[in-house]
Design a protein around this motif. Structure first.
Motif, PDB file in Angstrom:
ATOM      1  N   GLN A  70     -13.751 -20.855  16.065  1.00 48.11           N
ATOM      2  CA  GLN A  70     -13.118 -21.593  14.790  1.00 48.11           C
ATOM      3  C   GLN A  70     -12.846 -23.095  14.828  1.00 48.11           C
ATOM      4  OE1 GLN A  70      -9.454 -19.079  15.490  1.00 48.11           O
ATOM      5  NE2 GLN A  70      -9.981 -18.019  13.714  1.00 48.11           N
ATOM      6  N   VAL A  71     -13.234 -23.670  16.034  1.00 47.56           N
ATOM      7  CA  VAL A  71     -12.989 -25.186  16.012  1.00 47.56           C
ATOM      8  C   VAL A  71     -14.326 -25.851  16.321  1.00 47.56           C
ATOM      9  CG1 VAL A  71     -10.526 -25.047  16.721  1.00 47.56           C
ATOM     10  CG2 VAL A  71     -12.147 -25.078  18.402  1.00 47.56           C
ATOM     11  N   ALA A  72     -15.515 -25.061  16.182  1.00 52.86           N
ATOM     12  CA  ALA A  72     -16.866 -25.494  16.505  1.00 52.86           C
ATOM     13  C   ALA A  72     -17.206 -26.734  15.907  1.00 52.86           C
ATOM     14  CB  ALA A  72     -17.776 -24.409  16.146  1.00 52.86           C
ATOM     15  N   ASP A  73     -16.606 -27.115  14.679  1.00 50.25           N
ATOM     16  CA  ASP A  73     -17.022 -28.408  14.088  1.00 50.25           C
ATOM     17  C   ASP A  73     -15.673 -29.409  14.059  1.00 50.25           C
ATOM     18  OD1 ASP A  73     -19.652 -27.475  13.386  1.00 50.25           O
ATOM     19  OD2 ASP A  73     -18.533 -26.217  11.844  1.00 50.25           O
ATOM     20  N   VAL A  74     -14.944 -29.047  14.788  1.00 49.98           N
ATOM     21  CA  VAL A  74     -13.654 -30.040  14.993  1.00 49.98           C
ATOM     22  C   VAL A  74     -13.488 -30.331  16.641  1.00 49.98           C
ATOM     23  CG1 VAL A  74     -11.219 -30.288  14.286  1.00 49.98           C
ATOM     24  CG2 VAL A  74     -12.680 -28.520  13.060  1.00 49.98           C
ATOM     25  N   ALA A 107     -13.650 -20.809  31.041  1.00 47.96           N
ATOM     26  CA  ALA A 107     -13.349 -22.046  30.370  1.00 47.96           C
ATOM     27  C   ALA A 107     -14.860 -22.417  29.553  1.00 47.96           C
ATOM     28  CB  ALA A 107     -12.997 -23.437  31.212  1.00 47.96           C
ATOM     29  N   LEU A 108     -15.965 -22.276  30.082  1.00 47.03           N
ATOM     30  CA  LEU A 108     -17.004 -22.277  29.613  1.00 47.03           C
ATOM     31  C   LEU A 108     -17.399 -21.669  28.294  1.00 47.03           C
ATOM     32  CD1 LEU A 108     -19.697 -22.229  32.644  1.00 47.03           C
ATOM     33  CD2 LEU A 108     -19.074 -24.245  31.324  1.00 47.03           C
ATOM     34  N   MET A 109     -16.519 -20.463  28.242  1.00 42.10           N
ATOM     35  CA  MET A 109     -16.713 -19.668  27.173  1.00 42.10           C
ATOM     36  C   MET A 109     -16.234 -20.082  25.769  1.00 42.10           C
ATOM     37  SD  MET A 109     -18.216 -16.873  28.006  1.00 42.10           S
ATOM     38  CE  MET A 109     -18.929 -17.982  29.372  1.00 42.10           C
ATOM     39  N   VAL A 110     -15.431 -21.260  25.727  1.00 39.82           N
ATOM     40  CA  VAL A 110     -15.052 -21.838  24.662  1.00 39.82           C
ATOM     41  C   VAL A 110     -16.231 -22.848  23.909  1.00 39.82           C
ATOM     42  CG1 VAL A 110     -13.872 -23.816  23.887  1.00 39.82           C
ATOM     43  CG2 VAL A 110     -12.646 -22.628  25.512  1.00 39.82           C
ATOM     44  N   ASP A 111     -17.023 -23.155  24.837  1.00 39.00           N
ATOM     45  CA  ASP A 111     -18.383 -23.762  24.267  1.00 39.00           C
ATOM     46  C   ASP A 111     -19.454 -22.477  23.811  1.00 39.00           C
ATOM     47  OD1 ASP A 111     -18.348 -26.695  24.799  1.00 39.00           O
ATOM     48  OD2 ASP A 111     -17.283 -25.903  26.542  1.00 39.00           O
ATOM     49  N   VAL A 112     -19.240 -21.495  24.620  1.00 39.71           N
ATOM     50  CA  VAL A 112     -20.158 -20.256  24.001  1.00 39.71           C
ATOM     51  C   VAL A 112     -19.786 -20.150  22.501  1.00 39.71           C
ATOM     52  CG1 VAL A 112     -20.950 -18.113  24.219  1.00 39.71           C
ATOM     53  CG2 VAL A 112     -20.965 -19.630  26.248  1.00 39.71           C
ATOM     54  N   GLY A 113     -18.330 -19.997  22.562  1.00 35.20           N
ATOM     55  CA  GLY A 113     -18.009 -19.603  21.168  1.00 35.20           C
ATOM     56  C   GLY A 113     -18.074 -20.647  19.967  1.00 35.20           C
ATOM     57  N   SER A 114     -18.204 -21.839  20.659  1.00 30.14           N
ATOM     58  CA  SER A 114     -18.687 -22.975  19.716  1.00 30.14           C
ATOM     59  C   SER A 114     -19.962 -22.839  19.156  1.00 30.14           C
ATOM     60  CB  SER A 114     -18.534 -24.204  20.413  1.00 30.14           C
ATOM     61  OG  SER A 114     -18.987 -25.311  19.556  1.00 30.14           O
ATOM     62  N   LEU A 115     -20.978 -22.356  20.138  1.00 33.34           N
ATOM     63  CA  LEU A 115     -22.338 -22.264  19.653  1.00 33.34           C
ATOM     64  C   LEU A 115     -22.419 -21.018  18.544  1.00 33.34           C
ATOM     65  CD1 LEU A 115     -25.350 -21.787  21.935  1.00 33.34           C
ATOM     66  CD2 LEU A 115     -24.698 -19.969  20.552  1.00 33.34           C
ATOM     67  N   LEU A 116     -21.579 -19.883  18.829  1.00 36.38           N
ATOM     68  CA  LEU A 116     -21.786 -18.979  17.914  1.00 36.38           C
ATOM     69  C   LEU A 116     -21.155 -19.444  16.513  1.00 36.38           C
ATOM     70  CD1 LEU A 116     -20.385 -15.879  20.099  1.00 36.38           C
ATOM     71  CD2 LEU A 116     -22.728 -16.453  19.782  1.00 36.38           C
ATOM     72  N   MET A 118     -21.308 -22.350  15.421  1.00 30.58           N
ATOM     73  CA  MET A 118     -22.048 -23.491  14.609  1.00 30.58           C
ATOM     74  C   MET A 118     -23.120 -22.739  14.008  1.00 30.58           C
ATOM     75  SD  MET A 118     -22.264 -26.099  17.818  1.00 30.58           S
ATOM     76  CE  MET A 118     -23.814 -27.042  16.982  1.00 30.58           C
ATOM     77  N   HIS A 119     -23.597 -21.366  14.338  1.00 30.40           N
ATOM     78  CA  HIS A 119     -24.504 -20.589  13.867  1.00 30.40           C
ATOM     79  C   HIS A 119     -24.247 -19.559  12.842  1.00 30.40           C
ATOM     80  CE1 HIS A 119     -27.687 -23.063  16.047  1.00 30.40           C
ATOM     81  NE2 HIS A 119     -26.916 -23.028  17.022  1.00 30.40           N
ATOM     82  N   HIS A 120     -22.914 -19.482  12.860  1.00 29.81           N
ATOM     83  CA  HIS A 120     -22.255 -18.514  11.664  1.00 29.81           C
ATOM     84  C   HIS A 120     -22.419 -17.178  12.250  1.00 29.81           C
ATOM     85  CE1 HIS A 120     -20.980 -22.064   9.717  1.00 29.81           C
ATOM     86  NE2 HIS A 120     -22.198 -22.649   9.663  1.00 29.81           N
ATOM     87  N   LEU A 121     -22.476 -16.531  13.271  1.00 26.24           N
ATOM     88  CA  LEU A 121     -23.018 -15.286  13.543  1.00 26.24           C
ATOM     89  C   LEU A 121     -21.662 -14.310  13.493  1.00 26.24           C
ATOM     90  CD1 LEU A 121     -24.754 -15.769  17.055  1.00 26.24           C
ATOM     91  CD2 LEU A 121     -25.641 -15.518  14.768  1.00 26.24           C
ATOM     92  N   GLY A 122     -20.560 -14.587  12.793  1.00 27.98           N
ATOM     93  CA  GLY A 122     -19.538 -13.688  12.345  1.00 27.98           C
ATOM     94  C   GLY A 122     -18.458 -13.540  13.579  1.00 27.98           C
ATOM     95  N   LEU A 123     -17.334 -14.049  13.348  1.00 28.24           N
ATOM     96  CA  LEU A 123     -16.296 -13.931  14.435  1.00 28.24           C
ATOM     97  C   LEU A 123     -15.986 -12.461  14.586  1.00 28.24           C
ATOM     98  CD1 LEU A 123     -14.345 -15.431  16.282  1.00 28.24           C
ATOM     99  CD2 LEU A 123     -12.913 -15.850  14.445  1.00 28.24           C
ATOM    100  N   ARG A 124     -15.632 -11.728  13.682  1.00 24.99           N
ATOM    101  CA  ARG A 124     -14.918 -10.499  13.827  1.00 24.99           C
ATOM    102  C   ARG A 124     -15.925  -9.537  14.706  1.00 24.99           C
ATOM    103  NH1 ARG A 124     -12.281  -6.286   9.422  1.00 24.99           N
ATOM    104  NH2 ARG A 124     -11.522  -4.581  10.882  1.00 24.99           N
ATOM    105  N   PRO A 125     -17.187  -9.369  14.159  1.00 25.58           N
ATOM    106  CA  PRO A 125     -18.157  -8.662  15.009  1.00 25.58           C
ATOM    107  C   PRO A 125     -18.409  -9.051  16.193  1.00 25.58           C
ATOM    108  CG  PRO A 125     -19.455  -9.694  12.961  1.00 25.58           C
ATOM    109  CD  PRO A 125     -17.800  -9.684  12.720  1.00 25.58           C
ATOM    110  N   THR A 126     -18.410 -10.557  16.456  1.00 25.59           N
ATOM    111  CA  THR A 126     -18.502 -10.785  17.713  1.00 25.59           C
ATOM    112  C   THR A 126     -17.575 -10.569  18.809  1.00 25.59           C
ATOM    113  OG1 THR A 126     -19.911 -12.868  16.932  1.00 25.59           O
ATOM    114  CG2 THR A 126     -18.830 -12.986  18.982  1.00 25.59           C
ATOM    115  N   LEU A 127     -16.283 -10.600  18.289  1.00 26.66           N
ATOM    116  CA  LEU A 127     -15.086 -10.382  19.097  1.00 26.66           C
ATOM    117  C   LEU A 127     -15.139  -8.785  19.604  1.00 26.66           C
ATOM    118  CD1 LEU A 127     -12.285 -12.573  17.543  1.00 26.66           C
ATOM    119  CD2 LEU A 127     -13.572 -12.683  19.587  1.00 26.66           C
TER     120      LEU A 127
END
Length: 329
Positions: A70-74, A107-116, A118-127
């Motif tokens: 959710q904060v990939a670009d902030v 903690a690294l998973m925050v950056d993995v979430g950022s990668l997802l 940035m490429h708009h892979l879909g938050l709900r299906p990803t979770l």
């Protein structure tokens, strides 16, 4: 934790990857496998404490990926969540504990979430996919506790740790500050350059700084990790030109993952080499529009920056921490 223990606990993630790949959903299998890898946490604890560790790790994993997405670009919010998840994971590790993986993979998973994100892979299906993987990981961990039993090579419970193995609070605090500053600087670089795989330099920083030993040993570790990473990029260049069948690609990911588990802790050059090949191989299905050659070059640049930041921490912050430790003594 022995290599055999790690391989056994990682097997549910690999089986999930194989199953989804066989159904033609390789990218989804990678995400499910990510969640299932939490089975590594808390190895060696009794079943009740293992369950608490696994569930807590699963919740932190979902929180990290969701907030990173959710904060990939902030940028400022992203580094804030990096800190929040790092602190939460460190507290959990001290209380439960998390075992051999430690708090930083979460903690690294925050950056993995950022990668997802940035490429708009879909938050709900990803979770949902990560949550499915977490469920698999929790069940696998509980089965391991109930039917395999505690092993001497596993992570020992905090209540039974010899006093000499428990670091003083201020030593642990300095180590946390050291790693977090490096993570913060690595995240700053990745977002300033719009890096398409921001987790990589952060991962390499943690890989270097989480190692034990003094300054000389850590400098050697940093240089060896850099050599291994750059060799991995060179090998990936011709490999990326091949169109591998899905089955071969999945087999390659499984082999690289198991070998990396075996070597990354004490064999820095081959360990970093395997981790690099694994990271690039896994990233390609998640970013199908990315040029493999460009991805490899970005990976090499990330490795250079990550190791440079690690050396700054080793040469500047570590001596300062020792001065503080002597004063506190």
């Amino acid at each position: 934790m022995s290599w055999a223990d790690r391989a056994r606990l990682l097997s549910p993630a690999l089986l999930a990857l194989i199953g989804f790949a066989a159904a033609g959903r390789l990218a989804d299998g990678l995400v499910v496998g990510l969640g299932a890898s939490i089975a590594l946490f808390g190895a060696g604890l009794p079943a009740a404490r293992r369950a608490a560790t696994l569930v807590t790790a699963a919740l932190l994993l979902l929180l990290a990926i969701a907030t990173g997405y959710q904060v990939a670009d902030v940028f400022l919010t992203l580094i804030l969540w990096n800190l929040i998840v790092a602190v939460l994971a460190t507290v959990v590790d001290a209380a439960l504990p998390l075992g051999a993986p430690g708090p930083w993979p979460l903690a690294l998973m925050v950056d993995v979430g950022s990668l997802l994100g940035m490429h708009h892979l879909g938050l709900r299906p990803t979770l949902l996919l990560v949550g499915l993987g977490c469920l698999i990981g929790v069940l696998a961990g509980l089965v391991d506790s109930l039917y395999v039993g505690r092993r001497a090579t596993g992570a020992f419970p905090a209540t039974s740790r010899p006093a000499g193995l428990r670091p003083r609070a201020w030593v642990a605090s300095w180590r946390f500050v050291e790693v977090y500053i490096a993570v913060l600087l690595a995240s700053t670089f990745t977002h300033a350059t719009a890096d398409r795989h921001p987790f990589w330099p952060v991962l390499l920083v943690v890989l270097v700084l989480s190692g034990g030993g003094g300054r000389a040993r850590l400098v050697q570790r940093a240089v060896r990790c850099l050599v291994g990473a750059l060799v991995g990029v060179v090998v990936f260049a011709p490999l990326s030109r091949l169109t591998l069948p899905t089955g071969v690609l999945v087999a390659l990911v499984c082999v690289l993952g198991l070998l990396a588990l075996r070597l990354v802790a004490d064999r820095e050059v081959p360990g970093a080499f395997l981790v690099t090949l694994l990271a690039l191989t896994v990233t390609l299905p998640l970013l199908p529009t990315a040029s493999p050659m460009t991805l490899g070059l970005e990976h090499a640049a990330d490795a250079l920056v990550a190791v440079g930041l690690s050396l700054v921490m080793i040469l500047l912050v570590r001596p300062l921490s020792r001065i503080t430790m002597k004063h506190l003594k």
